[in-house]
Design a protein around this motif. Structure first.
Motif, short mmCIF file in Angstrom:
data_model
loop_
_atom_site.label_atom_id
_atom_site.label_comp_id
_atom_site.label_asym_id
_atom_site.label_seq_id
_atom_site.Cartn_x
_atom_site.Cartn_y
_atom_site.Cartn_z
N UNK A 1 -35.90 0.06 20.69
CA UNK A 1 -35.94 -1.10 19.28
C UNK A 1 -37.23 -1.23 18.79
N UNK A 2 -38.31 -2.57 19.83
CA UNK A 2 -39.37 -2.07 19.52
C UNK A 2 -39.87 -1.37 18.39
N UNK A 3 -39.71 0.33 18.83
CA UNK A 3 -40.63 1.11 17.71
C UNK A 3 -39.85 1.08 16.48
N UNK A 4 -38.98 0.58 16.97
CA UNK A 4 -38.57 1.25 15.04
C UNK A 4 -38.83 -0.38 14.51
N UNK A 5 -39.07 -0.95 14.99
CA UNK A 5 -39.82 -1.87 13.96
C UNK A 5 -40.84 -2.28 14.03
N UNK A 6 -41.79 -2.11 15.12
CA UNK A 6 -43.34 -2.12 14.97
C UNK A 6 -43.91 -1.37 16.29
N UNK A 7 -44.05 -0.37 16.39
CA UNK A 7 -44.65 0.32 16.97
C UNK A 7 -46.29 -0.37 17.66
N UNK B 1 -41.77 -11.97 17.10
CA UNK B 1 -42.22 -11.72 15.76
C UNK B 1 -42.10 -9.60 15.67
N UNK B 2 -42.46 -8.99 16.62
CA UNK B 2 -42.23 -7.65 16.39
C UNK B 2 -40.89 -7.05 15.98
N UNK B 3 -39.65 -8.06 15.85
CA UNK B 3 -38.62 -8.01 15.83
C UNK B 3 -38.29 -8.74 14.15
N UNK B 4 -38.65 -9.02 13.54
CA UNK B 4 -38.53 -9.65 13.18
C UNK B 4 -38.81 -8.56 11.57
N UNK C 1 -32.24 6.43 30.17
CA UNK C 1 -32.15 6.54 28.29
C UNK C 1 -30.25 5.34 27.99
N UNK C 2 -29.76 5.04 29.16
CA UNK C 2 -28.80 4.16 29.29
C UNK C 2 -29.06 2.28 29.60
N UNK C 3 -30.61 2.41 29.61
CA UNK C 3 -31.37 1.21 30.15
C UNK C 3 -31.76 0.76 28.59
N UNK C 4 -31.93 1.48 27.42
CA UNK C 4 -31.81 1.25 26.08
C UNK C 4 -31.64 0.42 25.52
N UNK C 5 -32.02 -0.79 24.91
CA UNK C 5 -30.64 -1.29 24.66
C UNK C 5 -30.29 -1.11 22.76
N UNK C 6 -31.64 0.34 22.37
CA UNK C 6 -31.26 0.99 21.09
C UNK C 6 -30.06 0.98 20.99
#
Ligand code: SF4
Length: 318
Positions: free
Chosen positions: A195-201, A232-235, A299-304
């Motif tokens: 999730x964080x990588x999709x917003x701001x690596x 902040x990263x998710x913004x 992968x099953x632990x990922x929120x993404x």
């Protein structure tokens, strides 16, 4: 991955159709009431009515410096700033104690507007750099709280971003309430990696460095710092390119499990998403399907792959 209890969101009450505006009208927002409303317990707040003003009432405006404006009655010049802030202090404390997950504000309002509210100074044209008095106080007192305006929620990317932040903020609040240790923070950071990588690596890596020193720091300070960086990263907007990188990363876990034709189909769909031909939900649905048949623990632990209830259909836009 997400908690299925309804979200509790503060909202400017005129957006729900309540007739509380200065002119006796409302500003009902169909998406908020009909779509988001199914997943939400609203906490309606009309600051101007709650400080004792009538409906209808003379209109208010912000005057002075955009950084620190005053709220005044347009016709008489009566200054209501102190009254609004004193009430706001207690109201925001009560909202925080009731564990709200986010807030939807009415744009342009001198009380509720999040940004670009008109502030009248000595010149003829107002500046558009103000925030409503209540909105500014809310964002200052609850800096991690996801806050948006109804106008910005018409943008599908901002809308998805907001909903994702609501669920992430709730997960973070519940995480902190459970008195986590360093190992718990490592696990949480890991589960939000994609999730964080999709917003701001870069922010993901900075947070990773913070987490790496978890055992050597006092937990309350570490949690405060991590929470601030996390929200902040998710913004930041998750872009098509960053999503595609994450999707390829996920596809890598299926390399051995899939045959050649399935692999090709998956890559073709990710490319179709990356070039704007299909919405994100298409490759995500195929990935979910493959991971159901070929489960992978990390992968099953990922929120993404499951950031919020799919009924919200927020990944359906191209
Ligand atoms: S914008 Fe805020 S203060 Fe104005 S009517 Fe709506 S809820 Fe009340």
């Amino acid at each position: 991955m997400h908690d299925s209890a309804p979200l509790r969101l503060g909202i400017s009450s005129c957006l729900l159709g309540e007739e509380v505006r200065f002119d006796g009208g409302h500003k009902r927002d169909a998406f908020l009431v009909q779509t988001l409303g199914k997943f939400v317990e609203w906490v309606p707040v009309c600051p101007e009515v709650e400080i004792g003003l009538s409906v209808p009432r003379p209109s208010l405006r912000l005057v002075g410096e955009p950084e620190e404006p005053s709220l005044v009655v347009q016709k008489t010049g009566e200054d209501l700033t102190g009254l609004m802030q004193t009430w706001g202090e207690a109201r925001i404390a009560a909202l925080a104690a009731s564990n709200i997950d986010g807030y939807v504000l009415k744009k342009d309002s001198p009380s509720c507007g999040m940004e670009r509210v008109r502030v009248y100074g000595p010149g003829s044209a107002p500046s558009r750099r103000g925030s409503g008095i209540f909105a500014a106080q809310l964002m200052e007192r609850m800096p991690l709280l996801p806050v948006e305006e109804e106008g910005r929620l018409n943008d599908p990317v901002l809308r998805e971003n907001f909903i994702e932040r609501l669920f992430a903020y709730r997960a973070w609040r519940e995480f902190v309430a459970n008195d986590p240790g360093p190992g718990d923070l490592v696990a949480l950071h890991g589960s939000y990696k994609l999730t964080l990588m999709a917003h701001h690596p870069q922010r993901y890596r900075e947070l990773g460095r913070l987490v790496a020193g978890a055992g050597k720091r006092k937990m309350p300070q570490l949690l405060a710092e991590y929470g601030e960086g996390f929200m902040a990263a998710l913004r930041y907007r998750a872009t098509r390119r960053k999503h595609a990188n994450v999707l390829y990363h996920l596809a890598g876990f299926l390399k051995r499990a899939l045959d050649g034709a399935d692999r090709e189909e998956l890559v073709a769909l990710i490319e179709s998403y990356r070039t704007g031909l299909v919405p994100l939900v298409v490759p995500v649905t195929l990935l979910r399907h493959h991971f159901r048949r070929h489960p992978h623990e990390w992968v099953s632990q990922q929120s993404y792959l499951n950031p919020y209830p799919s009924e919200l259909m927020l990944r359906n836009h191209v």
